[in-house]
Structures are given as structure tokens and as C-alpha cells.
Design an enzyme around this catalytic site. Structure first.
Site, PDB file in Angstrom:
ATOM      1  N   SER A 110      39.140  15.981  -4.450  1.00  0.00           N
ATOM      2  CA  SER A 110      39.795  14.583  -4.286  1.00  0.00           C
ATOM      3  C   SER A 110      38.806  13.835  -4.022  1.00  0.00           C
ATOM      4  O   SER A 110      37.635  13.865  -3.799  1.00  0.00           O
ATOM      5  CB  SER A 110      41.044  14.472  -3.354  1.00  0.00           C
ATOM      6  OG  SER A 110      40.420  15.043  -2.230  1.00  0.00           O
ATOM      7  N   SER A 112      38.297  11.487  -1.242  1.00  0.00           N
ATOM      8  CA  SER A 112      38.104  10.857   0.029  1.00  0.00           C
ATOM      9  C   SER A 112      36.820  10.780   0.495  1.00  0.00           C
ATOM     10  O   SER A 112      36.435  10.028   1.445  1.00  0.00           O
ATOM     11  CB  SER A 112      38.898  11.529   1.037  1.00  0.00           C
ATOM     12  OG  SER A 112      38.444  12.950   1.330  1.00  0.00           O
ATOM     13  N   LYS A 167      34.711  16.006   5.798  1.00  0.00           N
ATOM     14  CA  LYS A 167      34.476  14.423   6.278  1.00  0.00           C
ATOM     15  C   LYS A 167      33.208  14.420   6.751  1.00  0.00           C
ATOM     16  O   LYS A 167      32.477  15.522   6.923  1.00  0.00           O
ATOM     17  CB  LYS A 167      35.606  14.169   7.210  1.00  0.00           C
ATOM     18  CG  LYS A 167      37.148  14.545   6.878  1.00  0.00           C
ATOM     19  CD  LYS A 167      37.786  13.702   5.946  1.00  0.00           C
ATOM     20  CE  LYS A 167      38.829  13.725   5.494  1.00  0.00           C
ATOM     21  NZ  LYS A 167      39.669  12.998   4.320  1.00  0.00           N
ATOM     22  N   SER A 271      41.547   7.800   2.799  1.00  0.00           N
ATOM     23  CA  SER A 271      41.119   9.097   3.535  1.00  0.00           C
ATOM     24  C   SER A 271      41.945   9.370   4.635  1.00  0.00           C
ATOM     25  O   SER A 271      42.029   8.452   5.349  1.00  0.00           O
ATOM     26  CB  SER A 271      39.390   9.100   4.037  1.00  0.00           C
ATOM     27  OG  SER A 271      39.358  10.155   4.802  1.00  0.00           O
TER      28      SER A 271
END
Length: 306
Positions: A110, A112, A167, A271
Site C-alpha cells: 500500500s 502509506s 513506518k 497513513s
């Protein structure tokens, strides 16, 4: 972003397979092979005795070393299930050690972490950058280092530890993080932002505002979506140490608890991260993402992660 492991979520599966094939391999080396050898020796001794007896009785016997060797080889041959187990054991053990203690591959599913990581990127994660951990239980046994601001880190999602997330580390233990008007302030010092050319997201496609975000320890690119607010207050969940954070509809401030980290995606308005589901405890750390080793749609993506 829920990562997709290239090898699947196979830590436990690999461990079980390694144990089973390893037991079979050891059983064969230390018991079954010796048993086959003894049976072969007995059969060869009987063969030689029979040949000698025939010769002593005046019966001419042609020496047939090939038949004797074939008899021995047949008796020493491993059963198919043992042969395959012995072949697979070192391969499974090597994969298990590599992905448990050195590097583990993942696939980015994805957006993010755009523009740093794109959908389809195949990445490698350094499993020992933040310490050596026991596989399966993820318990740290050797302390090597700690995550630093700006690191791109893979971790077990606190809400569901069966999922791996990726992240960027924004806050380390003790940091005071403020996010207001889509700008960060860390420990009272505003983070500097350098405007860049708008970023075209080919997946949608739309243009996003792009900035070079200069954290105290590193600089990296981020995206902002002008059509979205700085914070979706309705999406904020209850989480451990929630009392360390103060929220309003367009701003929040959090003090990162000891043993925890504050994570955000580079695609800030697309996100779900520590702003919404909280801090990442040290026990959830998987490793540091450091390399895009392949993207089949764009070979130019191959290279280091910053």
C-alpha cells in the site's frame, strides 16, 4: 501499512519444518544409517561365504564385483522420505537462520510510505540492527542498538501482532512530539520543511504537495494532501499510554513513553499510524528496512532506503 512477507508468515512454520527434518536427519545419521550398514555387512559376509563355499566344493564361480557392489548399494540406499528430509533440512535451516537473525524480505502492498516506498517494492529488513532477538517469541537477547529518528522500521502492529507494519520513526523515548498544521515540532524545536515539486501518485493518479522534512538526525521526503485535514480526530483510538497525548481537532501533542516509539507514514494524510493507534513498544520491533532489492514494475527502484 500491513506488510506482506515474501516468504509468508513462516517463522513458526519454518521452525517446525526445521525441527522435523532435523530430527529425521539426526535419526538417520546416528541410528538408521548404522543399521543399514550393519545389514549390508551381514549380507555381504553371507554373499562372500556362499561364494567361498562353492569354490571349496570345486564349483567355479566367476568373480562379480559389480553384483556385490549393487547388493551393497541397494542395502545402503536411504528410503525416499529420509533422503528428501536430509536434502531439505540444511536449506530450511539456512532460510530460518537468515530470516530470523539477519535479513527478512517483505513486499510493500500500500501507499502509506510513498514517496519513500512504493507499492510493489520488495524490501530487505535488517533483523539485528536493533539487537538480536529470539525467533517466534521476538525476545531480545543481545542489545546492539536502538531505533533513531528517521529510521524506516518494521514492527508488529500493536493492535494485532500477527501483522507486520512499516513506518518511519519520528519520536524516541522521552521525545515530546507536536503535530499542528501538518508540521512537526520535536522537543520544542520546529522541524524544517523544504518545498519540492508536486508528487504525481500514479496509483490514483493525483498530485500531492511534496516536502523535504528535516528531522534532527536525517532528512526525507513526505507528502501532504491539501484536501484532507491535519488530523482525523474521529479515527483516534484508545491505546496504552493514551494519557501521554493531548488531542484537539487539528493538533496533538504526545510525550513518548520509555521503551516506546512514535511512528508516522511519509504519506502523511494517507497513513494510519501512531497518531491514531498509539506507540510501538520495543518488544514489537522487527528490524530496520534498508534496501529495495526489486520492483518488477520499475527496476530503477532498486537501491537503499532513506
Amino acid at each position: 501499512m500491513n506488510l506482506q512477507p515474501i516468504l509468508g508468515n513462516f517463522a513458526l512454520i519454518l521452525f517446525v519444518a526445521m525441527v522435523i527434518t532435523g530430527i529425521i536427519w539426526c535419526l538417520d545419521v546416528f541410528y538408521l544409517a548404522k543399521k543399514r550398514r550393519a545389514a549390508a555387512n551381514a549380507a555381504l559376509a553371507e554373499y562372500d561365504a556362499r561364494t567361498a563355499k562353492l569354490t571349496a566344493n570345486g564349483i567355479k564361480v566367476d568373480s562379480n564385483d559389480h553384483a556385490r557392489a549393487a547388493l551393497e548399494a541397494g542395502l545402503l540406499r536411504q528410503p525416499t522420505w529420509i533422503e528428501y528430509s536430509g536434502s531439505f533440512f540444511p536449506v530450511i535451516a539456512l532460510v530460518f537462520v537468515l530470516r530470523s537473525f539477519l535479513w527478512e524480505p517483505f513486499k510493500i502492498p500500500s501507499s502509506s510510505m510513498v514517496p519513500t516506498l512504493l507499492v510493489g517494492d520488495l524490501i530487505l529488513v535488517n533483523k539485528y540492527a536493533y539487537g538480536v532477538r529470539l525467533p517466534i517469541i521476538n525476545k531480545k537477547i543481545i542489545d546492539i542498538g536502538n531505533p533513531q529518528r528517521g529510521d524506516v522500521m518494521v514492527f508488529k502492529y500493536p493492535k494485532d501482532e500477527s501483522q507486520d507494519y512499516i513506518k518511519r520513526v519520528i519520536g524516541v523515548p522521552g521525545d515530546k512530539i507536536t503535530y499542528e498544521n501538518k508540521r512537526l515540532t520535536i522537543n520544542g524545536t520546529p522541524v524544517q520543511y523544504e518545498p519540492m515539486d508536486d508528487y504525481l501518485d500514479n496509483e490514483h493518479p493525483v498530485y500531492y504537495k511534496q516536502f523535504l522534512e528535516k528531522l534532527p538526525d536525517t532528512a526525507h521526503r513526505i507528502l501532504n494532501d491539501d484536501t484532507k485535514p491535519p488530523l482525523d480526530y474521529g479515527g483516534v483510538e484508545n491505546f496504552p499510554h493514551r494519557e501521554s497525548c493531548t488531542y484537539s481537532y487539528d493538533k496533538f501533542t504526545c510525550i513518548v513513553p520509555e521503551g516506546n516509539y512514535f511512528m508516522m507514514g511519509d504519506n502523511r494524510d494517507n497513513s494510519a499510524d501512531s497518531r491514531y493507534w498509539g506507540f510501538v513498544p520495543d518488544k514489537n520491533i522487527v528490524g530496520k528496512a534498508f534496501l529495495v532489492w526489486m520492483n518488477f514494475s520499475n527496476l530503477k527502484r532498486i537501491g537503499g532506503i532513506h
